[in-house]
Write an enzyme that holds these catalytic residues in place. Sequence first.
Site, PDB file in Angstrom:
ATOM      1  N   HIS A 336       5.511  -5.143  -2.789  1.00  0.00           N
ATOM      2  CA  HIS A 336       6.578  -4.156  -2.665  1.00  0.00           C
ATOM      3  C   HIS A 336       7.854  -4.784  -2.118  1.00  0.00           C
ATOM      4  O   HIS A 336       7.848  -5.880  -1.547  1.00  0.00           O
ATOM      5  CB  HIS A 336       6.139  -3.028  -1.732  1.00  0.00           C
ATOM      6  CG  HIS A 336       5.795  -3.521  -0.358  1.00  0.00           C
ATOM      7  ND1 HIS A 336       6.747  -3.808   0.598  1.00  0.00           N
ATOM      8  CD2 HIS A 336       4.592  -3.803   0.211  1.00  0.00           C
ATOM      9  CE1 HIS A 336       6.150  -4.237   1.705  1.00  0.00           C
ATOM     10  NE2 HIS A 336       4.845  -4.250   1.492  1.00  0.00           N
ATOM     11  N   GLU A 412      -3.315  -2.109   2.517  1.00  0.00           N
ATOM     12  CA  GLU A 412      -3.303  -3.338   3.305  1.00  0.00           C
ATOM     13  C   GLU A 412      -4.238  -3.246   4.502  1.00  0.00           C
ATOM     14  O   GLU A 412      -4.802  -2.200   4.801  1.00  0.00           O
ATOM     15  CB  GLU A 412      -1.853  -3.600   3.741  1.00  0.00           C
ATOM     16  CG  GLU A 412      -1.628  -4.816   4.593  1.00  0.00           C
ATOM     17  CD  GLU A 412      -2.022  -6.092   3.885  1.00  0.00           C
ATOM     18  OE1 GLU A 412      -3.208  -6.462   3.969  1.00  0.00           O
ATOM     19  OE2 GLU A 412      -1.162  -6.729   3.270  1.00  0.00           O
TER      20      GLU A 412
END
Length: 532
Positions: A336, A412
């Site tokens: 990202h 994550e």
Amino acid sequence: MREVVVEADGGSRGNPGPAGYGAVVLDPATGETLAEAAEYIGVATNNVAEYKGLVAGLKAARELFPDATVHVRMDSKLVVEQMSGRWKIKHPDMKPLAAEAGRVFPAGRVRYEWIPRERNKHADRLANEAMDAGKRGRRWEPSASTAGLDASAARNAATPPPAGPPGDATAGAARARAALAGTAPSGTAPSGTGSGAWPGAVSRPTAPDAGPDDGLFAAEEAVTASVASGDFEAEAGALAPTGHAARAHAPATDGPTARTETPDTSGAVSTEAGAAATQAGAVPVQAGAAPTVAFGQTGAAPAHAGAASAQAGAAPRQGWAGPDMGAPATFVLLRHGETALTPEKRFSGSGGSDPELSAAGLRQAEAVAEALAARGTIQEIVSSPLTRCRQTAGAVAARLGIDVRVEQGLRETDFGAWEGLTFGEVRERHPEDLDAWLASPKAAPTGGGESFATVARRVAATRDRLTAAYAGRTVLLVTHVTPIKTLVRLALGAPPESLFRMELSAASISAVAYYADGNASVRLLNDTSHLR
């Protein structure tokens, strides 16, 4: 009743961009070309072009044999599944095209089959000829087409579809070593002898004529199998492949029996500071944690006793043959864009504040969307559930006209009490916990965070699901530092400490291709050229 085969394809150089389709009607018994159709359709998406190719192929078949039954073969999983009624048609541009295709023949007289792209070469060539003609301001002319010249040879030499989900490098390496030894790994069937095959070699799929970027995320080079090192989950010195590699090939292991772990799905998400430890420079190497990794060595010794026992118990095979590559599932791995925490290199995982993209991050997302649109290779988009990933994925999806699927397994690491802190601040406040975390992948951050071993199991399970769901497809995975590094580490068969030795920038692109024989090929790592 006469049966014919329709093979159809479509493409867009930009997605959306200059687009065209191709379709061919074939005699199923002889492979003879009965009719061809191709057309440049102006600016459109890949999916629109594919549907238009299907409609043209069906209409060409109806003109020849109005009462025929039709076997449609396409490399578009989307079109095949939607026309077979297994997937819903959500996109407004697709619905009228699907309805038009459904009206050409009665539904009971048409059946659909997905084939790998290399087996759809004739229609693919026609589509590219149409796009080339459109670029010159001309119409495609059948008399000028050369698409059918090598179609029969290509179909005869084409690799069959994958027989099952791909595995880790360990499984592919076992098959390559078995080919060198003239034996097959236990639990696998011997493959046929290929023309010109060399021991342990893998065949290179024929590259189709496509846009200016062909091959960046597609199969390019023959992959030499590597001997993989152990995974985080190896218990008491027993090294065994995890996930689908273990299930598909299940090599025997010496020592304690390796067990399949249930993937941990408890609240882990994405990190900004996955590279913080790398930049801090203090990375102790875990004692004994780095078995030798051999790449393409003829007669190389197995990395662990399990591979040796797999060879020892294998039945003899006839002739030389390399592992069956099949059509890979290719994951384009996009980290990202930046958030406010990224430049400060703060831990930002699933237990944190879920920040949005910063102004710089939004610009990065637009830049990567433009670059991927220009390549025109992305067919699916899957994103982590975190805001920064969904925003990045949304920018790409808006350019490509593709829906985004959210996958929880791409989140994550949960960094526990370290969330929002810099590496130096963690060193100050939790020095012993940080030392343990750096020394062992099984150590979790302070306050109940996730260990890298837990994340690896979750990411591997997610990889297994996605490679099975998207076999033969090019999929953009928008995720975070640790999941991307973990996928690369597992594909290379690299030791755990390699996570600390990879640089992964915001909005960077990496790519890994997964083959049905267990091989994985890392094609790209940390490409940021689109940001310059």
